[in-house]
Design a protein around this motif. Sequence first.
Motif: not given
Length: 398
Positions: A42-59
Amino acid sequence: MRSAPIPYGRQSISPADIQAVVDVLNSDWLTQGPTVERFEQTVAGYCGTAHGVAVNSATSALHMACLAAGLGPGDILWTSPNTFVASANCGLYCGATVDFVDIDPRTYNMSAERLEEKLERAAREGKLPKVVIPVHFAGQSCDMEAIGRLAGRYGFTVIEDASHAIGGRYKSEPVGNCRHSAMTVFSFHPVKIITTGEGGMVLTNSAELHERLVRLRSHGITRDPALMAGESHGPWYYEQIELGFNYRMTDIQAALGVSQMTRLDEFVERRHHLAKRYDEALRDDPFVLPFQHPDSYSAFHLYVIRLQAGEPGSGHKGRKEVFEALRQRGILVNVHYIPVHIQPYYRANGFDAGDFPQAEQYYREAITLPLYAGLAEIDQDRVITALQELLCPPSAPK
């Protein structure tokens, strides 16, 4: 009766958000599962990016991105001094040396001009950075075209710290599309544009980086036979092929994120509406309002004003006096950020006051006003009235 406090930032949770989480709680998956993958898409599609990797914090996302870029001992990372410490600490986690590039006095982002000057010196001295992390402060994109051009010339990897900027745009394209960078990092902390409670994500267009990020997120483990050192013993078999971490996001968090994404544009539009109300109400008052570069459509994570230093006899109060007076009135303003290089830890490692004068001058004057999608206009008017009463004494009418 005393009015309820007004925070500087706050999440907006809808019945649909709650139901999305309940649905996961009633499902077979609680930890990382199909909803995490759906959130990434969903996030990658919104941004027009090929891949997203979700993790437990931005850090965690920043740390993984640096490792995926090959940052290690003997390498150098540069970032902005006007940021939360995580943007710099991620380099230290990798054993690298950290340095900073001063900010643009209008946008408060890393200055592309100062970056170029510093790169020219570093090239002569043989001390070029391996990674540069520009930070999209308050939701406004850095000058990524200029930074990307410098990356091509000097050979460093760009990781955008867009923790403030999901839903923003740069030159009419979504922040996060990685057009001028190798990776982009988002944050989903409750005060950010959308939330998963805690959480972050790395976006990239590189299949190779994506593969390594996925591995680093979960202990450095692979089930891909092509990457294994030995022969597979069966369908259960896996190998740890590098040192990774437990940085996984849960399906519970991801379900909230997927639901929040349906309102992302609405959130950003509302923040712009409220920022415009501040602009119009405060434009004649004795402080500097946020500058918006024409190349950028900010996500408006923060609305920061700069107070003019109170000179003797001017009738203008100083930042500390205004900050304390607003808090006494239940207006929970904040300051973003104390420059990283003057934190005690970084001072002990060779930095000092005066090293990055624009960031330090900005810090002396900055106050973050309340701004979030659920901020009622009547509460925003409380903020405006309180500021004007404090900063515009009767003897000096507007």
